[in-house]
Design a protein around this motif. Structure first.
Motif, short mmCIF file in Angstrom:
data_model
loop_
_atom_site.label_atom_id
_atom_site.label_comp_id
_atom_site.label_asym_id
_atom_site.label_seq_id
_atom_site.Cartn_x
_atom_site.Cartn_y
_atom_site.Cartn_z
N MET A 192 0.83 -1.21 0.00
CA MET A 192 0.00 0.00 0.00
C MET A 192 0.86 1.25 0.00
O MET A 192 0.57 2.21 -0.72
N ALA A 193 1.95 1.23 0.78
CA ALA A 193 2.85 2.37 0.80
C ALA A 193 3.45 2.59 -0.58
O ALA A 193 3.54 3.73 -1.08
N ALA A 194 3.81 1.49 -1.24
CA ALA A 194 4.43 1.59 -2.56
C ALA A 194 3.45 2.15 -3.58
O ALA A 194 3.80 3.00 -4.41
N MET A 195 2.21 1.69 -3.52
CA MET A 195 1.19 2.20 -4.46
C MET A 195 0.99 3.70 -4.25
O MET A 195 0.93 4.47 -5.21
N GLY A 196 0.93 4.11 -2.98
CA GLY A 196 0.75 5.52 -2.67
C GLY A 196 1.92 6.35 -3.17
O GLY A 196 1.74 7.42 -3.78
N LEU A 197 3.11 5.84 -2.91
CA LEU A 197 4.33 6.54 -3.32
C LEU A 197 4.36 6.70 -4.85
O LEU A 197 4.70 7.76 -5.37
N VAL A 249 14.14 7.33 -2.15
CA VAL A 249 12.72 7.01 -2.22
C VAL A 249 12.47 5.61 -1.65
O VAL A 249 11.47 5.36 -1.00
N PHE A 250 13.43 4.73 -1.87
CA PHE A 250 13.22 3.34 -1.47
C PHE A 250 12.94 3.22 0.02
O PHE A 250 12.09 2.44 0.44
N LEU A 251 13.65 4.02 0.81
CA LEU A 251 13.48 3.94 2.27
C LEU A 251 12.09 4.39 2.68
O LEU A 251 11.59 4.00 3.73
N MET A 252 11.47 5.23 1.83
CA MET A 252 10.14 5.73 2.17
C MET A 252 9.11 4.60 2.22
O MET A 252 8.05 4.74 2.83
N LEU A 253 9.44 3.52 1.56
CA LEU A 253 8.57 2.34 1.64
C LEU A 253 8.30 1.97 3.08
O LEU A 253 7.22 1.50 3.42
N SER A 293 11.37 -5.83 0.50
CA SER A 293 12.18 -5.04 -0.42
C SER A 293 11.95 -5.51 -1.85
O SER A 293 11.84 -4.70 -2.77
N GLY A 294 11.90 -6.82 -2.02
CA GLY A 294 11.66 -7.36 -3.35
C GLY A 294 10.34 -6.88 -3.91
O GLY A 294 10.25 -6.45 -5.07
N LEU A 295 9.34 -6.86 -3.05
CA LEU A 295 8.02 -6.40 -3.47
C LEU A 295 8.07 -4.94 -3.87
O LEU A 295 7.55 -4.54 -4.93
N GLY A 296 8.75 -4.13 -3.04
CA GLY A 296 8.88 -2.71 -3.33
C GLY A 296 9.61 -2.48 -4.64
O GLY A 296 9.25 -1.60 -5.42
N LEU A 297 10.62 -3.28 -4.85
CA LEU A 297 11.42 -3.20 -6.07
C LEU A 297 10.53 -3.36 -7.30
O LEU A 297 10.61 -2.61 -8.27
N VAL A 298 9.65 -4.34 -7.23
CA VAL A 298 8.79 -4.64 -8.37
C VAL A 298 7.75 -3.53 -8.56
O VAL A 298 7.55 -3.03 -9.66
N VAL A 299 7.13 -3.12 -7.46
CA VAL A 299 6.04 -2.15 -7.58
C VAL A 299 6.56 -0.76 -7.95
O VAL A 299 6.03 -0.09 -8.83
N ALA A 340 16.06 8.50 12.42
CA ALA A 340 16.99 9.21 11.56
C ALA A 340 17.75 8.25 10.65
O ALA A 340 18.30 8.66 9.63
N ILE A 341 17.77 6.98 11.03
CA ILE A 341 18.48 6.00 10.20
C ILE A 341 17.70 5.70 8.93
O ILE A 341 18.22 5.72 7.82
N ILE A 342 16.43 5.44 9.12
CA ILE A 342 15.63 5.00 7.99
C ILE A 342 15.10 6.21 7.21
O ILE A 342 14.65 6.09 6.09
N ASP A 343 15.21 7.40 7.82
CA ASP A 343 14.69 8.60 7.17
C ASP A 343 15.79 9.67 7.13
O ASP A 343 15.94 10.45 8.06
N PRO A 344 16.60 9.71 6.06
CA PRO A 344 17.80 10.55 6.01
C PRO A 344 17.50 12.05 6.04
O PRO A 344 18.39 12.84 6.37
N THR A 345 16.28 12.45 5.76
CA THR A 345 16.02 13.89 5.75
C THR A 345 15.84 14.42 7.16
O THR A 345 15.84 15.61 7.40
N ARG A 346 15.69 13.53 8.10
CA ARG A 346 15.54 13.99 9.49
C ARG A 346 16.91 14.33 10.05
O ARG A 346 17.85 13.56 9.93
#
Lengths: 319, 256
Positions: free
Chosen positions: A38-43, A56-60, A136-142, A250-256
Motif C-alpha cells: 500500500m505504501a508503494a502504491m501511494g508513493l 525514495v526506497f526507504l520511504m517504503l 524489499s523485493g516487493l517494493g522493487l517490483v512495484v 533518523a536512520i531509515i529517514d535521512p532527511t531527518r
C-alpha cells in the motif's frame, strides 16, 4: 562450548518446527507485505510526473500504508514476537521435568539459558531478515526503483536495531519464565510489561509534562513549549518503544536531522521537504541516533544479564 | 553380592549438612557407598534423601561438610561428576514430542558421545530396559512404566560408574516395579555399576540391596548390611526378619 552448540541446535530446531513460529511468521509477513504494498502504491502515485527524490526506497518503510508504516508496525508489534518466543522458555521445561534432566548432564548450568536465548535471537534475526528481503523485493517490483548502496546500508542498520529491540523483549519474557512457575502467569506478566511500556508510559509522560511544565494553549511562549517537550521526551525515553523509534527514525529517514519532531509529516510533506533540505550522510545520521542506539543495545544486554543472573541464583531444588 | 574388604568407596560424605533458612534438611551425614554395591537409601518423605542426592551431583551446595563422588568434589567439579554419574530424578521428564530414541540421542550428545558410538550405546540401553521395539514412538504415547524404563536407559547411555536413582519404582504396578528392580540388580551384577537408590518399597529394597542407610529427619540413623542391623537391633539372624520390621524400629526411635 560444545554443550552450548547442542542446546542451541535443539532449540533452533524446536522453534522452526513449532506451530507458534509458523503462525507468527505468516502473520507478520502478511501484514508487512500489505503495508509495504500500500505504501508503494501511494508513493508511486505521489511520484507521478515529479522528479524522483533520493532515498525514495526507504520511504517504503516510513510512509504509512493505510493505518501505519512498516517501522511503526515493528516498533509496536515487534515486542510481541519476542514475548511469544520466550515466555515459556524455562518454566515449561521445569513443569515437564526436563530441566532437572538437562542440569544433571555434564554441561555448565548457564549453557541452558545461553543456548535458549541465542537460539531465539537467531530465530528473530532470520525472521526479520527474511521479511525485510521479501518486502524489499516487493517494493522493487512495484516502485521500479533499485536501492542505492547507502540505502542498503541504512536498511542493514535498521535491521540490526530491530533485532536488538525484539531481543530486549525476548530477554524480558525469558526473565518472566524464570521467575514465574506457571506458563500462563509468565505470559500475562510479559504482556503487562509490554502494555505498560507501549501505552502508559507515553500517557504518563503527557501527564508529567503537564504537571512539571504546564503550557497554556493560547499564550504559550516557545521556551515553555520547549521545556514541556523536554520533560515529555525524558520520561518517554524510559520506554524501549520510544527509544527504538528514536533510534531508527533518523536512520531509515535521512532527511531527518534530529530525532525530535514536533509535527507528524505525511508523504507529500516529506516529498516536498526533500526539495529544500539535503539528506544527511549515513555517518551523520548514525551520530544523531548514536545515544539511543547505545542505550538500546545496553538495555538488551542488561535485561539478558538480569535473566542470566536470576536463573543462576535459583535453587536447583525447585527444578 | 557381599562386600569385599578391599572395595573402594565410590561415594563418600563427611559431615554433609544442608540447611534452608536455618532448618537443617540434611544433618551431619557421614556414609560411604562402595564400588559395585547396591545401596538402599530409606526414609520417610522429607527425610532429606533427595537433597542428599542433589548435593552428591553438585546441584545443591552443602552448607557445611563435604562429599566425594568418584574422586571428585561435586561442589567444585560438578561437570566431571555428572560425566560419570547418572541421575534418575523422582519426577523425570522427556521431550514428549520427540521419540524415545531422539530423547536418548539428545542426552548422548550433551554427554559428548560421538554419533556412531551413541547409536550403539542407545541400542544396548534400550535392549537392557526392554524398550527396543518402542524406541521410535513418541514419548507422549508411553505408559508410566515405559517412561521410567526410558529414564533408566537415558542414565545408562552415558555408561556411568555410578547411578543415583530417586524412587525408581514410584507409581509402577507390581509387575513393572519387579522388572525395574531386576534391571537395577543386573546393573551392579553384570555391568559393575554402583547403585544408590532411594525407595519406599521395602520388599524390593530387601531383595536386592547389599547395604541400607536409614535416614530420618535429616540424620542417618543406621548404615550397614541389613543382617548386621537386624542382629543389633532386633536380635535375629538372616531370614528371620523383614526390612519393614527393622525400618519401623528405627523409625519409632528416630522420631523420639
Amino acid at each position: 562450548m560444545r554443550g552450548l552448540m547442542i542446546v542451541f541446535r535443539k532449540e533452533l530446531g524446536d522453534h522452526f518446527s513449532s506451530f507458534r513460529f509458523v503462525i507468527m511468521f505468516a502473520l507478520i509477513a502478511m501484514v508487512s507485505i500489505v503495508l509495504v504494498y500500500m505504501a508503494a502504491m501511494g508513493l508511486k502515485e505521489a511520484l507521478e510526473g515529479s522528479r524522483r527524490p533520493s532515498f525514495v526506497f526507504l520511504m517504503l518503510f516510513t510512509t504509512s500504508g493505510g493505518f501505519f508504516s512498516m517501522t511503526q508496525f515493528v516498533g509496536f508489534f515487534g515486542p510481541l514476537i519476542g514475548l511469544l518466543l520466550g515466555f515459556d522458555a524455562i518454566n515449561r521445561e521445569r513443569a515437564t521435568g526436563t530441566l532437572s534432566k538437562l542440569v544433571s548432564q555434564p554441561i555448565y548450568r548457564d549453557t541452558v539459558i545461553n543456548g535458549k536465548f541465542l537460539a531465539s535471537v537467531v530465530t528473530i534475526a532470520i525472521m526479520f531478515t527474511a521479511i525485510m528481503l521479501i518486502v524489499s523485493g516487493l517494493g522493487l517490483v512495484v516502485l521500479g526503483i533499485v536501492p542505492g548502496v547507502e540505502e542498503i546500508l541504512r536498511m542493514a542498520v535498521y535491521l540490526f536495531l530491530s533485532i536488538m529491540y525484539v531481543s530486549f523483549w525476548l530477554a524480558l519474557a525469558i526473565l518472566c519464565s524464570v521467575i514465574f512457575r506457571s506458563v500462563a502467569t509468565s505470559a500475562l506478566a510479559a504482556l503487562a510489561a509490554w502494555i505498560f511500556f507501549s501505552f502508559f508510559v507515553s500517557l504518563g509522560a503527557d501527564v508529567m509534562a503537564n504537571a512539571v511544565a504546564p503550557v497554556d494553549k493560547s499564550s504559550a511562549t516557545p521556551e515553555a513549549l520547549m521545556k514541556h517537550m523536554k520533560v515529555r521526551n525524558v520520561i518517554e525515553l524510559s520506554s524501549p518503544i520510544s527509544l527504538y523509534s528514536n533510534a531508527t527514525s533518523a536512520i531509515i529517514d535521512p532527511t531527518r536531522q534530529t530525532t525530535k519532531s514536533l509535527v507528524m509529516m505525511g508523504r507529500l510533506e516529506k516529498l516536498s521537504m526533500e526539495r529544500f533540505r539535503g539528506p544527511l550522510p549515513l555517518g551523520q545520521s548514525l551520530l544523531v541516533v548514536f545515544p539511543y542506539l547505545t542505550i538500546l543495545v545496553a538495555l538488551t544486554l542488561a535485561s539478558f544479564g538480569i535473566t542470566y543472573w536470576t536463573f543462576m541464583l535459583q535453587e536447583i531444588r525447585a527444578m | 553380592m557381599t562386600m569385599n574388604a578391599d572395595a573402594r568407596a565410590i561415594i563418600e560424605t563427611e559431615h554433609l549438612t544442608k540447611a534452608y533458612q536455618g532448618r537443617k534438611v540434611v544433618d551431619d551425614l557421614t556414609f560411604q557407598v562402595m564400588e559395585r554395591e547396591i545401596f538402599g537409601f530409606l526414609g520417610p518423605n522429607g527425610a532429606g534423601k533427595t537433597t542428599t542426592i542433589l548435593m552428591l551431583l553438585g546441584l545443591a551446595r552443602p552448607t557445611s561438610g563435604r562429599a566425594t563422588v568418584c574422586g571428585y568434589d561435586p561442589t567444585r567439579e560438578s561437570v566431571k561428576v555428572k560425566r560419570v554419574v547418572g541421575y534418575l530424578p523422582e519426577h523425570l521428564g522427556f521431550y514428549d514430542d520427540m521419540t524415545g530414541r531422539a530423547n536418548l540421542r539428545y542426552v548422548a550428545s550433551l554427554n559428548g558421545i560421538p554419533k556412531a558410538e551413541a547409536e550403539e550405546r542407545i541400542e544396548r540401553a534400550l535392549e537392557l530396559v526392554g524398550l527396543k521395539e518402542d524406541g521410535d514412538r513418541r514419548v507422549s504415547t508411553y505408559s508410566r512404566g515405559m517412561r521410567q524404563r526410558l529414564g533408566l536407559a537415558e542414565v545408562l547411555v552415558k555408561t556411568p560408574k555410578a547411578v543415583l536413582l530417586d524412587e525408581p519404582t514410584l507409581g509402577l504396578d507390581p509387575d513393572g516395579a519387579n522388572r525395574m528392580i531386576e534391571t537395577i540388580a543386573s546393573l551392579a551384577r553384570d555391568h559393575g555399576i554402583t547403585v544408590l537408590f532411594s525407595s519406599h518399597d521395602l520388599d524390593q529394597v530387601q531383595k536386592i540391596c547389599d547395604r541400607v542407610g536409614i535416614m530420618i529427619e535429616g540424620r542417618m540413623v543406621a548404615v550397614g548390611p541389613m543382617d548386621q542391623l537386624a542382629r543389633e537391633k532386633l536380635g535375629v539372624g538372616t531370614g528371620q526378619y523383614t526390612l519393614e520390621e527393622l525400618y519401623m524400629k528405627y523409625f519409632q526411635e528416630g522420631r523420639k
